[in-house]
Design a protein around this motif. Structure first.
Motif, PDB file in Angstrom:
ATOM      1  N   SER A 196      47.625 -67.848 -11.327  1.00  0.00           N
ATOM      2  CA  SER A 196      47.009 -67.659 -10.014  1.00  0.00           C
ATOM      3  C   SER A 196      47.716 -66.597  -9.180  1.00  0.00           C
ATOM      4  O   SER A 196      47.173 -66.133  -8.176  1.00  0.00           O
ATOM      5  CB  SER A 196      46.981 -68.987  -9.246  1.00  0.00           C
ATOM      6  OG  SER A 196      48.313 -69.486  -9.098  1.00  0.00           O
ATOM      7  N   LYS A 197      48.935 -66.221  -9.582  1.00  0.00           N
ATOM      8  CA  LYS A 197      49.682 -65.216  -8.830  1.00  0.00           C
ATOM      9  C   LYS A 197      49.260 -63.790  -9.188  1.00  0.00           C
ATOM     10  O   LYS A 197      49.595 -62.846  -8.480  1.00  0.00           O
ATOM     11  CB  LYS A 197      51.183 -65.383  -9.088  1.00  0.00           C
ATOM     12  CG  LYS A 197      51.742 -66.703  -8.570  1.00  0.00           C
ATOM     13  CD  LYS A 197      53.229 -66.786  -8.832  1.00  0.00           C
ATOM     14  CE  LYS A 197      53.805 -68.120  -8.328  1.00  0.00           C
ATOM     15  NZ  LYS A 197      55.264 -68.216  -8.579  1.00  0.00           N
ATOM     16  N   ARG A 198      48.547 -63.626 -10.299  1.00  0.00           N
ATOM     17  CA  ARG A 198      48.122 -62.287 -10.709  1.00  0.00           C
ATOM     18  C   ARG A 198      46.936 -61.827  -9.872  1.00  0.00           C
ATOM     19  O   ARG A 198      45.969 -62.565  -9.696  1.00  0.00           O
ATOM     20  CB  ARG A 198      47.728 -62.253 -12.189  1.00  0.00           C
ATOM     21  CG  ARG A 198      48.876 -61.914 -13.109  1.00  0.00           C
ATOM     22  CD  ARG A 198      48.377 -61.571 -14.505  1.00  0.00           C
ATOM     23  NE  ARG A 198      47.734 -62.679 -15.167  1.00  0.00           N
ATOM     24  CZ  ARG A 198      48.116 -63.223 -16.322  1.00  0.00           C
ATOM     25  NH1 ARG A 198      49.184 -62.744 -16.952  1.00  0.00           N
ATOM     26  NH2 ARG A 198      47.445 -64.219 -16.850  1.00  0.00           N
ATOM     27  N   GLY A 199      47.003 -60.634  -9.388  1.00  0.00           N
ATOM     28  CA  GLY A 199      45.894 -60.068  -8.648  1.00  0.00           C
ATOM     29  C   GLY A 199      44.831 -59.532  -9.605  1.00  0.00           C
ATOM     30  O   GLY A 199      45.017 -59.455 -10.827  1.00  0.00           O
ATOM     31  N   GLU A 200      43.694 -59.125  -9.015  1.00  0.00           N
ATOM     32  CA  GLU A 200      42.571 -58.651  -9.841  1.00  0.00           C
ATOM     33  C   GLU A 200      42.968 -57.456 -10.709  1.00  0.00           C
ATOM     34  O   GLU A 200      42.685 -57.435 -11.903  1.00  0.00           O
ATOM     35  CB  GLU A 200      41.392 -58.261  -8.937  1.00  0.00           C
ATOM     36  CG  GLU A 200      40.217 -57.658  -9.718  1.00  0.00           C
ATOM     37  CD  GLU A 200      39.118 -57.192  -8.793  1.00  0.00           C
ATOM     38  OE1 GLU A 200      38.253 -56.407  -9.286  1.00  0.00           O
ATOM     39  OE2 GLU A 200      39.102 -57.572  -7.608  1.00  0.00           O
ATOM     40  N   TYR A 201      43.624 -56.471 -10.106  1.00  0.00           N
ATOM     41  CA  TYR A 201      43.961 -55.248 -10.843  1.00  0.00           C
ATOM     42  C   TYR A 201      44.875 -55.555 -12.024  1.00  0.00           C
ATOM     43  O   TYR A 201      44.607 -55.130 -13.159  1.00  0.00           O
ATOM     44  CB  TYR A 201      44.634 -54.260  -9.896  1.00  0.00           C
ATOM     45  CG  TYR A 201      45.052 -52.966 -10.572  1.00  0.00           C
ATOM     46  CD1 TYR A 201      44.133 -51.941 -10.777  1.00  0.00           C
ATOM     47  CD2 TYR A 201      46.365 -52.786 -11.004  1.00  0.00           C
ATOM     48  CE1 TYR A 201      44.511 -50.764 -11.399  1.00  0.00           C
ATOM     49  CE2 TYR A 201      46.753 -51.614 -11.628  1.00  0.00           C
ATOM     50  CZ  TYR A 201      45.826 -50.596 -11.834  1.00  0.00           C
ATOM     51  OH  TYR A 201      46.213 -49.444 -12.464  1.00  0.00           O
ATOM     52  N   ASP A 202      45.951 -56.279 -11.779  1.00  0.00           N
ATOM     53  CA  ASP A 202      46.889 -56.613 -12.857  1.00  0.00           C
ATOM     54  C   ASP A 202      46.230 -57.495 -13.911  1.00  0.00           C
ATOM     55  O   ASP A 202      46.481 -57.340 -15.111  1.00  0.00           O
ATOM     56  CB  ASP A 202      48.113 -57.337 -12.275  1.00  0.00           C
ATOM     57  CG  ASP A 202      48.987 -56.408 -11.447  1.00  0.00           C
ATOM     58  OD1 ASP A 202      48.902 -55.173 -11.670  1.00  0.00           O
ATOM     59  OD2 ASP A 202      49.733 -56.904 -10.581  1.00  0.00           O
ATOM     60  N   SER A 203      45.389 -58.433 -13.461  1.00  0.00           N
ATOM     61  CA  SER A 203      44.742 -59.349 -14.392  1.00  0.00           C
ATOM     62  C   SER A 203      43.831 -58.583 -15.354  1.00  0.00           C
ATOM     63  O   SER A 203      43.866 -58.797 -16.574  1.00  0.00           O
ATOM     64  CB  SER A 203      43.933 -60.391 -13.614  1.00  0.00           C
ATOM     65  OG  SER A 203      43.321 -61.300 -14.512  1.00  0.00           O
TER      66      SER A 203
ATOM     67  N   GLY B 223      39.024 -65.037 -10.710  1.00  0.00           N
ATOM     68  CA  GLY B 223      39.792 -65.554 -11.840  1.00  0.00           C
ATOM     69  C   GLY B 223      39.052 -65.610 -13.148  1.00  0.00           C
ATOM     70  O   GLY B 223      39.642 -65.906 -14.192  1.00  0.00           O
TER      71      GLY B 223
ATOM     72  N   TYR C  46      36.090 -58.685 -13.326  1.00  0.00           N
ATOM     73  CA  TYR C  46      36.891 -59.803 -12.764  1.00  0.00           C
ATOM     74  C   TYR C  46      36.209 -60.332 -11.520  1.00  0.00           C
ATOM     75  O   TYR C  46      35.825 -59.569 -10.630  1.00  0.00           O
ATOM     76  CB  TYR C  46      38.289 -59.289 -12.421  1.00  0.00           C
ATOM     77  CG  TYR C  46      39.200 -60.328 -11.786  1.00  0.00           C
ATOM     78  CD1 TYR C  46      40.107 -61.042 -12.563  1.00  0.00           C
ATOM     79  CD2 TYR C  46      39.152 -60.572 -10.415  1.00  0.00           C
ATOM     80  CE1 TYR C  46      40.955 -61.979 -11.988  1.00  0.00           C
ATOM     81  CE2 TYR C  46      39.981 -61.517  -9.824  1.00  0.00           C
ATOM     82  CZ  TYR C  46      40.878 -62.215 -10.617  1.00  0.00           C
ATOM     83  OH  TYR C  46      41.705 -63.155 -10.049  1.00  0.00           O
TER      84      TYR C  46
ATOM     85  N   ASP D  69      41.783 -66.554 -15.990  1.00  0.00           N
ATOM     86  CA  ASP D  69      43.179 -66.187 -15.780  1.00  0.00           C
ATOM     87  C   ASP D  69      43.928 -67.419 -15.284  1.00  0.00           C
ATOM     88  O   ASP D  69      43.691 -67.906 -14.181  1.00  0.00           O
ATOM     89  CB  ASP D  69      43.272 -65.046 -14.757  1.00  0.00           C
ATOM     90  CG  ASP D  69      44.681 -64.490 -14.659  1.00  0.00           C
ATOM     91  OD1 ASP D  69      45.614 -65.104 -15.221  1.00  0.00           O
ATOM     92  OD2 ASP D  69      44.857 -63.432 -14.037  1.00  0.00           O
TER      93      ASP D  69
END
Length: 268
Positions: A195-202, A231, A228, A192
């Motif tokens: 870097s601003k995306r969290g695990e759930y959204d990613s 990253g 996940y 990913d």
């Protein structure tokens, strides 16, 4: 009682056995091969319809029946000559054998021709089954959808996914060694780049992108989804080769979709 003769019944295919008492009474009876006793209906005179008298006499291989009417003096004699019948049957078999020998080349196949004929019949049977199956598939809406799917090879699969995923900042897609069985299972990893995306959204965004990209192809994201860690995202892709497997896949996906009528948007 002693058995005096046997023959096929004139009314059916059962064997009839004739018995006669060896003593003075000379009583006779006939029994079928299943043990049922033959009980003839009394014959009637063709002139006056009176009850006829019958007397049996055997001379050699011939059975003679003397028939008489006590009312109008009607008389008749019926002869069954088994020796004559056997000779006629043997003569017929001899002639049939001669005809078969004479014309076998014209009407019969030799071993090689026979095998070729059997193979031809089997091929025609398989061809008919294939044509019937093909016609059935052409009318089946599920198979119509299967025909519209893009059949992607592994190189095309990688290029399509990389193109879409890179736009969404999912980078360095790598495909691992495939598992070859009825289906082709290919593990994958990627990173990913946001870097601003969290695990759930990613995970959910990546899963949505891959599912939409593969929707009209012969590949699917395996139901376990995407994992996940720090990253790194990983999962498994499943490739279908057989039409029957793709048709079953389409049926399952149709069942899982909400029953909402929409225009046909399956065109590629």
């Amino acid at each position: 009682m002693n058995m005096t003769m046997k023959h096929l019944s004139s009314n059916d295919t059962r064997v009839m056995f004739w018995f006669e008492c060896p003593n003075k009474c000379k009583k006779r009876k006939a029994v079928f091969d299943n043990g049922e006793e033959f009980k003839p209906e009394p014959p009637l005179c063709p002139r006056c319809s009176g009850k006829l008298n019958e007397k049996l006499e055997r001379k050699g291989e011939a059975l003679i029946t003397y028939i008489s009417c006590p009312n109008c003096k009607y008389k008749n004699k019926e002869i069954i000559d088994y020796e004559k019948d056997r000779k006629e049957w043997a003569e017929k078999k001899r002639k049939d054998k001669e005809l078969l020998k004479k014309y076998r080349w014209q009407f019969c196949l030799n071993e090689k021709e026979g095998q070729e004929y059997i193979s031809h019949i089997e091929s025609m049977k398989r061809l008919r089954e294939v044509m019937e199956e093909s016609e059935k598939k052409q009318k089946d809406p599920t198979y119509k959808k299967v025909q519209k799917l893009k059949r992607l090879k592994i190189t095309d699969l990688r290029e399509n996914l990389e193109k879409i995923l890179t736009k969404e900042r999912y980078l360095n897609l790598k495909l691992d060694k495939p598992q070859m069985d009825r289906y082709v299972i290919v593990p994958f990893t990627l990173e990913d780049g946001d870097s601003k995306r969290g695990e759930y959204d990613s995970r959910n965004n990546c899963r949505k992108i891959i599912k939409e990209t593969l929707e009209k192809t012969n590949w699917r994201l395996i139901s376990e989804g995407i994992s996940y860690r720090l990253g790194y995202l990983s999962g498994n892709l499943k490739g279908y080769e057989q039409e029957e497997d793709l048709a079953e896949l389409i049926r399952k996906e149709n069942k899982s979709k909400p029953n909402i009528h929409k225009p046909d948007d399956f065109e590629l």
